[in-house]
Design a protein around this motif. Structure first.
Motif, short mmCIF file in Angstrom:
data_model
loop_
_atom_site.label_atom_id
_atom_site.label_comp_id
_atom_site.label_asym_id
_atom_site.label_seq_id
_atom_site.Cartn_x
_atom_site.Cartn_y
_atom_site.Cartn_z
N TYR A 1 -20.01 4.98 24.66
CA TYR A 1 -20.58 4.92 23.32
C TYR A 1 -21.84 5.77 23.28
O TYR A 1 -22.85 5.39 23.90
CB TYR A 1 -20.87 3.47 22.95
CG TYR A 1 -19.64 2.59 23.10
CD1 TYR A 1 -18.75 2.42 22.04
CD2 TYR A 1 -19.32 2.00 24.33
CE1 TYR A 1 -17.61 1.64 22.18
CE2 TYR A 1 -18.18 1.22 24.48
CZ TYR A 1 -17.33 1.04 23.41
OH TYR A 1 -16.18 0.28 23.55
N VAL B 1 -19.13 4.00 29.82
CA VAL B 1 -18.52 2.73 30.24
C VAL B 1 -17.40 3.00 31.25
O VAL B 1 -17.42 2.50 32.36
CB VAL B 1 -17.98 1.95 29.02
CG1 VAL B 1 -17.23 0.70 29.46
CG2 VAL B 1 -19.12 1.56 28.08
N ALA C 1 -12.70 -8.61 33.92
CA ALA C 1 -13.63 -9.59 33.37
C ALA C 1 -14.18 -9.12 32.02
O ALA C 1 -14.01 -7.95 31.65
CB ALA C 1 -14.77 -9.82 34.35
N ASN C 2 -14.87 -9.99 31.33
CA ASN C 2 -15.55 -9.61 30.08
C ASN C 2 -16.46 -8.43 30.36
O ASN C 2 -17.19 -8.42 31.35
CB ASN C 2 -16.41 -10.76 29.54
CG ASN C 2 -15.57 -11.92 29.04
OD1 ASN C 2 -15.67 -13.02 29.54
ND2 ASN C 2 -14.73 -11.67 28.06
N GLY C 3 -16.39 -7.43 29.49
CA GLY C 3 -17.28 -6.28 29.63
C GLY C 3 -16.84 -5.26 30.67
O GLY C 3 -17.55 -4.29 30.95
N SER C 4 -15.63 -5.44 31.25
CA SER C 4 -15.20 -4.50 32.31
C SER C 4 -14.72 -3.16 31.73
O SER C 4 -14.61 -2.18 32.47
CB SER C 4 -14.09 -5.13 33.15
OG SER C 4 -13.01 -5.49 32.33
N LYS D 1 -11.98 -2.94 29.10
CA LYS D 1 -10.59 -2.93 28.62
C LYS D 1 -10.50 -2.38 27.20
O LYS D 1 -9.68 -1.51 26.90
CB LYS D 1 -10.01 -4.35 28.67
CG LYS D 1 -10.03 -4.97 30.05
CD LYS D 1 -9.42 -6.37 30.07
CE LYS D 1 -10.19 -7.39 29.25
NZ LYS D 1 -11.56 -7.65 29.74
N GLU E 1 -5.89 -7.60 23.80
CA GLU E 1 -5.98 -9.05 23.93
C GLU E 1 -5.24 -9.82 22.84
O GLU E 1 -5.86 -10.60 22.09
CB GLU E 1 -7.45 -9.49 23.97
CG GLU E 1 -7.91 -9.66 25.40
CD GLU E 1 -9.25 -10.34 25.51
OE1 GLU E 1 -9.30 -11.55 25.26
OE2 GLU E 1 -10.23 -9.65 25.84
#
Ligand code: ATP
Length: 230
Positions: free
Chosen positions: A11, A16, A34-37, A39, A157
């Protein structure tokens, strides 16, 4: 399908995804982490919603590194984001009709295919999409994407917030879409257990890097959980 060669994206100034290389074949290609990895960032990059900071992305042999998002549906890519994936004020039928403007099949043929996969949608054609349950809304989002006659479906998701029964129904429809219609699927998920039931290959992201990429048959749950602890 997709060939990603050392892709880096994020971004603005923030990176990222850090130099990831992989190919998506005609398969269910799962992306776990995990969260924030990273995806969602990966799916947005494949949908060309985020510019590449470096690297190269090909779709069926064509360089799409600088393609614009609006070019991707006609190139065969349908993207179902995690949120905001239906037009809440429009009816189920209107949502499906909007999705059906690309491809070669007739609209009624495509509708029949979507209703065969998600019979519940047929019972709610005039209901507004915003009044559907979470699970029905996800079915509509996937159905709308399939109306595009995609060769690759990007699902972010789809199981989020759904009850176990709905997750089972949705995942068997995803597997059927792959099996019966030959659509390649990139499936970003938190639900590793359900994902392993239908995936052909699994990529695990950790802090924007590829932790592993393996056939499902060569993967154990402990291989995956390791990445969640980094
Ligand atoms: P989750 O499972 O929680 O949805 P994810 O694996 O999909 O997570 P991403 O949403 O891709 O992860 O986020 C990866 C990283 O990028 C996170 O550190 C997040 O804070 C960051 N990020 C996401 N969106 C933006 C943005 N618009 N601007 C800056 N950083 C962002």
């Amino acid at each position: 399908m997709f060939d990603a060669d050392n892709i880096r994206s994020g971004y603005g100034e923030i990176t990222v995804l850090k130099d990831i290389s992989f190919s998506v074949n005609n398969e269910i290609f799962a992306v776990l982490g995990a969260n924030g990895s990273g995806k969602t960032t990966l799916l947005k990059t494949l949908a060309r919603l985020l510019p590449l900071q470096s690297g190269k992305l090909e779709l069926q042999g064509n360089d799409v590194s600088t393609a614009a998002p609006y070019q991707m549906p006609a190139a065969g890519v349908a993207y179902v984001p995690q949120e905001g994936n239906v037009f809440a004020d429009l009816s189920v039928m209107e949502n499906l009709s909007i999705g059906g403007r690309t491809g070669n099949k007739s609209k009624s043929e495509k509708l029949d295919e979507v209703f065969a996969l998600f019979p519940r949608l047929k019972e709610r054609l005039s209901q507004s999409a915003g009044s559907l349950s979470g699970g029905e809304g996800q079915m509509l989002a996937v159905g709308r994407a399939l109306m595009q006659e995609p060769s690759v479906l990007l699902l972010d998701e789809p199981s989020a917030g759904l009850s176990p029964l709905f997750v089972d129904t949705l995942f068997s429809s995803i597997a059927e879409t792959r099996r019966e219609r030959g659509v390649a699927i990139v499936l970003a998920e938190q639900n590793a257990v359900k994902t392993l039931e239908i995936a052909d290959r699994v990529m695990v992201l950790s802090l924007g890097e590829m932790h592993l990429l393996r056939k499902r048959s060569e993967l154990s749950m402990s291989d995956i959980t390791e990445a969640y602890h980094i």
